[in-house]
Scaffold this motif. Structure first.
Motif, PDB file in Angstrom:
ATOM      1  N   PRO A 311      -6.767 -12.928  20.695  1.00 47.65           N
ATOM      2  CA  PRO A 311      -5.589 -11.998  20.729  1.00 47.65           C
ATOM      3  C   PRO A 311      -5.648 -10.860  20.083  1.00 47.65           C
ATOM      4  N   LEU A 312      -7.025 -10.511  19.288  1.00 47.19           N
ATOM      5  CA  LEU A 312      -7.020  -9.273  18.640  1.00 47.19           C
ATOM      6  C   LEU A 312      -7.486  -8.513  19.640  1.00 47.19           C
ATOM      7  N   ILE A 313      -8.484  -8.978  20.695  1.00 46.58           N
ATOM      8  CA  ILE A 313      -9.032  -8.036  21.832  1.00 46.58           C
ATOM      9  C   ILE A 313      -7.716  -7.774  22.886  1.00 46.58           C
ATOM     10  N   MET A 314      -7.092  -8.830  23.241  1.00 46.13           N
ATOM     11  CA  MET A 314      -5.753  -8.609  24.056  1.00 46.13           C
ATOM     12  C   MET A 314      -4.998  -7.665  23.681  1.00 46.13           C
ATOM     13  N   GLY A 315      -4.602  -7.682  22.340  1.00 48.95           N
ATOM     14  CA  GLY A 315      -3.794  -6.586  21.726  1.00 48.95           C
ATOM     15  C   GLY A 315      -4.413  -5.188  21.871  1.00 48.95           C
ATOM     16  N   LEU A 316      -5.532  -4.942  21.485  1.00 53.11           N
ATOM     17  CA  LEU A 316      -6.223  -3.869  21.631  1.00 53.11           C
ATOM     18  C   LEU A 316      -6.117  -3.147  22.872  1.00 53.11           C
ATOM     19  N   LEU A 317      -6.428  -4.158  24.164  1.00 53.48           N
ATOM     20  CA  LEU A 317      -6.471  -3.701  25.315  1.00 53.48           C
ATOM     21  C   LEU A 317      -5.305  -3.283  26.030  1.00 53.48           C
ATOM     22  N   THR A 318      -4.082  -4.124  25.803  1.00 58.29           N
ATOM     23  CA  THR A 318      -2.804  -3.816  26.004  1.00 58.29           C
ATOM     24  C   THR A 318      -2.123  -2.524  25.210  1.00 58.29           C
ATOM     25  N   SER A 319      -2.748  -2.126  24.299  1.00 56.51           N
ATOM     26  CA  SER A 319      -1.982  -0.893  23.788  1.00 56.51           C
ATOM     27  C   SER A 319      -2.999   0.489  24.128  1.00 56.51           C
ATOM     28  N   LEU A 320      -3.676  -0.087  25.109  1.00 59.22           N
ATOM     29  CA  LEU A 320      -4.585   1.298  25.691  1.00 59.22           C
ATOM     30  C   LEU A 320      -3.575   2.394  26.077  1.00 59.22           C
ATOM     31  N   ASN A 321      -2.479   1.763  27.189  1.00 62.44           N
ATOM     32  CA  ASN A 321      -1.563   2.627  27.817  1.00 62.44           C
ATOM     33  C   ASN A 321      -0.229   2.050  27.710  1.00 62.44           C
ATOM     34  N   PRO A 322       0.697   2.249  27.096  1.00 63.28           N
ATOM     35  CA  PRO A 322       2.037   1.385  27.114  1.00 63.28           C
ATOM     36  C   PRO A 322       2.713   1.644  28.601  1.00 63.28           C
ATOM     37  N   THR A 323       2.434   2.478  29.381  1.00 64.16           N
ATOM     38  CA  THR A 323       3.159   2.593  30.625  1.00 64.16           C
ATOM     39  C   THR A 323       2.608   1.356  31.720  1.00 64.16           C
ATOM     40  N   ILE A 324       1.245   1.031  31.289  1.00 61.83           N
ATOM     41  CA  ILE A 324       0.563   0.089  32.341  1.00 61.83           C
ATOM     42  C   ILE A 324      -0.035  -1.054  31.889  1.00 61.83           C
ATOM     43  N   ARG A 325       1.025  -1.879  30.684  1.00 58.50           N
ATOM     44  CA  ARG A 325       0.554  -2.993  29.970  1.00 58.50           C
ATOM     45  C   ARG A 325       0.144  -4.219  31.034  1.00 58.50           C
ATOM     46  N   GLY A 326       1.067  -4.166  32.069  1.00 55.31           N
ATOM     47  CA  GLY A 326       1.166  -5.187  32.866  1.00 55.31           C
ATOM     48  C   GLY A 326      -0.385  -5.396  33.529  1.00 55.31           C
ATOM     49  N   THR A 327      -0.544  -4.162  34.023  1.00 53.68           N
ATOM     50  CA  THR A 327      -1.745  -3.895  34.922  1.00 53.68           C
ATOM     51  C   THR A 327      -3.110  -4.354  33.607  1.00 53.68           C
ATOM     52  N   ILE A 328      -2.843  -3.997  32.676  1.00 52.53           N
ATOM     53  CA  ILE A 328      -4.046  -3.956  31.741  1.00 52.53           C
ATOM     54  C   ILE A 328      -4.188  -5.365  31.270  1.00 52.53           C
ATOM     55  N   LEU A 381     -11.849   0.102  18.494  1.00 54.51           N
ATOM     56  CA  LEU A 381     -11.635  -0.521  16.961  1.00 54.51           C
ATOM     57  C   LEU A 381     -11.234   0.431  16.004  1.00 54.51           C
ATOM     58  N   HIS A 382     -11.809   1.895  16.122  1.00 54.38           N
ATOM     59  CA  HIS A 382     -11.509   2.672  14.807  1.00 54.38           C
ATOM     60  C   HIS A 382     -10.220   3.239  14.526  1.00 54.38           C
ATOM     61  N   ASN A 383      -9.548   3.750  15.667  1.00 56.80           N
ATOM     62  CA  ASN A 383      -8.356   4.387  15.460  1.00 56.80           C
ATOM     63  C   ASN A 383      -7.413   4.271  16.870  1.00 56.80           C
ATOM     64  N   GLN A 384      -6.677   3.408  16.813  1.00 57.75           N
ATOM     65  CA  GLN A 384      -5.752   3.093  18.053  1.00 57.75           C
ATOM     66  C   GLN A 384      -5.089   4.117  18.350  1.00 57.75           C
ATOM     67  N   SER A 385      -4.346   4.942  17.442  1.00 54.46           N
ATOM     68  CA  SER A 385      -3.595   6.056  18.067  1.00 54.46           C
ATOM     69  C   SER A 385      -4.489   7.265  18.555  1.00 54.46           C
ATOM     70  N   LYS A 386      -5.660   7.326  18.312  1.00 55.71           N
ATOM     71  CA  LYS A 386      -6.593   8.576  19.160  1.00 55.71           C
ATOM     72  C   LYS A 386      -6.880   7.622  20.351  1.00 55.71           C
ATOM     73  N   THR A 387      -7.151   6.526  20.360  1.00 57.12           N
ATOM     74  CA  THR A 387      -7.555   5.979  21.490  1.00 57.12           C
ATOM     75  C   THR A 387      -6.556   6.070  22.512  1.00 57.12           C
ATOM     76  N   LYS A 388      -5.461   5.951  22.475  1.00 59.45           N
ATOM     77  CA  LYS A 388      -4.309   5.949  23.109  1.00 59.45           C
ATOM     78  C   LYS A 388      -3.969   7.451  23.716  1.00 59.45           C
TER      79      LYS A 388
END
Length: 393
Positions: A311-328, A381-388
């Motif tokens: 769930p940690l990994i899936m949470g990180l992945l789906t937060s990469l781009n809020p507009t394409i969460r279903g794709t991710i 893993l370092h900074n999710q806001s910068k990652t986005k």
């Protein structure tokens, strides 16, 4: 909020149970449909194939639709196709209905992960993700015993029961789940497969998904041959192996429910790094344990780590781009099933070549080490806001 969390839990529980349901039925169905052993596994593979292929399509489509509707109609289709499995009259009809069930699951389950950041505040995401993962963990722990118990009366009963309960869950989705309409921006206007371009173009996303692939390859490679190795090494019966897996599934459950607390206390980076290192050490040790009890003790920590990490990994992945969460989410699930197929295939070759579990365990350890390297080097893993911000740019 508690009702929505419970609803997401049960969606994943019934889909997960259906995934593992057919395993104890293979000998019965093989005899019933008069099919040779080398083809019996297709009844499992048909589901995984349907899921892996259509998840890649379902994700981009769902990002342009109301997620509630996708989840509702997907669950209806899943219920019907599962009930049809119980009505199968031969090998090919079972293959078809399992394939349809996999397609339905490919549309439904990614919406669960994609909807968590929409339905719950950010502070609750880790906890809810852990509970949702517990639905999968519960299915893994109890799916085989449930299937075996129901099938003891008639082989079709497990499919009818899961299908009917899934239909009930779909009714709750219709009445309890709020609408989740797509976010309208430039990304939302992209055509079907162009929605993957932001992911393919991002070094962060590419490395993160590669880490996700290696993580699942290693875990499923080892998991696929637990039963055979325990039978070869300790001469356990099928029932005894089932009890061992049931115990290990409890470790997955503990990790799923306790993951949010662990992440909050030690942060995402330390949790993932420590968990992966512990798992690597356990993989190296486990082929040499002297008893079943020792195996249970060591492998319990691998399943515990799975419950926290997934769930940690899936949470990180789906937060990469809020507009394409279903794709991710769909891509993540598709990669998981592809990794399951490839990892278990490689493990079979290794097990046969080295006549035992040691080579498979080393392969799993190397996969986890590679996954850890790519997760760290990606920067996710370092900074999710910068990652986005980097992914969106």
């Amino acid at each position: 909020m508690a009702k929505l969390t419970a609803l997401l839990f049960f969606i994943m529980f019934f889909i997960g149970t259906d995934t593992f349901l057919i395993s104890p039925l293979i000998p019965t169905l093989q005899e019933l449909f008069d099919i040779p052993t080398q083809y019996a596994g297709w009844m499992v593979g048909a589901y995984a194939l349907g899921y892996a292929i259509f998840a890649l399509i379902a994700g981009p489509l769902s990002d342009g639709w109301d997620r509630k509707n996708v989840m509702f109609y997907g669950m209806i289709a899943f219920s019907i196709s599962t009930i049809l499995c119980g009505l199968a009259t031969g090998f090919w009809s079972m293959i078809l209905f399992r394939f349809l069930a996999g397609i339905s699951a490919a549309f439904t389950s990614p919406q669960v992960w994609a909807s968590i950041p929409v339905l719950f505040p950010a502070a609750k995401n880790a906890k809810v993700s852990g509970i949702v993962m517990a639905g999968l963990a519960s299915a893994q722990a109890f799916g085989i015993p449930i299937g075996g118990l129901l099938a003891s009366t008639h082989w079709s009963y497990p499919f009818y029961v899961i299908g009917v309960f899934s239909l009930i869950v779909s009714i709750f989705i219709y009445f309890a789940m709020p609408s989740m309409k797509p976010i309208q921006d430039q990304t939302s206007q992209l055509t079907l497969f162009k929605r993957y371009i932001p992911l393919l173009a991002s070094r962060i996303a590419r490395r993160s998904f590669l880490g996700h692939f290696l993580f699942n390859s290693g875990f499923m490679a080892a998991f696929s041959f637990i039963g055979k190795w325990m039978s070869d090494r300790f001469e356990l019966s099928v029932d005894q192996v089932g009890y061992v897996i049931l115990f290990l599934g409890i470790g997955n459950l503990v990790g799923s429910f306790g993951g949010a607390y662990v992440i909050q206390k030690f942060n995402r980076f330390n949790t993932l790094v420590a968990g992966f290192i512990i798992a690597i050490v356990c993989f190296i040790i486990v082929p040499f344990v002297p008893s079943v009890a020792a195996f249970d003790f060591v492998y319990f920590f691998i399943f515990l780590n799975m419950g926290i990490a997934y769930p940690l990994i899936m949470g990180l992945l789906t937060s990469l781009n809020p507009t394409i969460r279903g794709t991710i989410s769909s891509l993540g699930n598709s990669i998981m099933y592809a990794a399951t197929t490839i990892g278990s295939g490689i493990a079979g070759v290794i097990y046969a070549a080295f006549n035992g579990f040691a080579g498979v365990a080393i392969f799993a350890a190397l996969c986890f080490a590679g996954a850890l390297f790519y997760f760290i080097s990606s920067g996710i893993l370092h900074n999710q806001s910068k990652t986005k911000a980097k992914l969106a740019s």
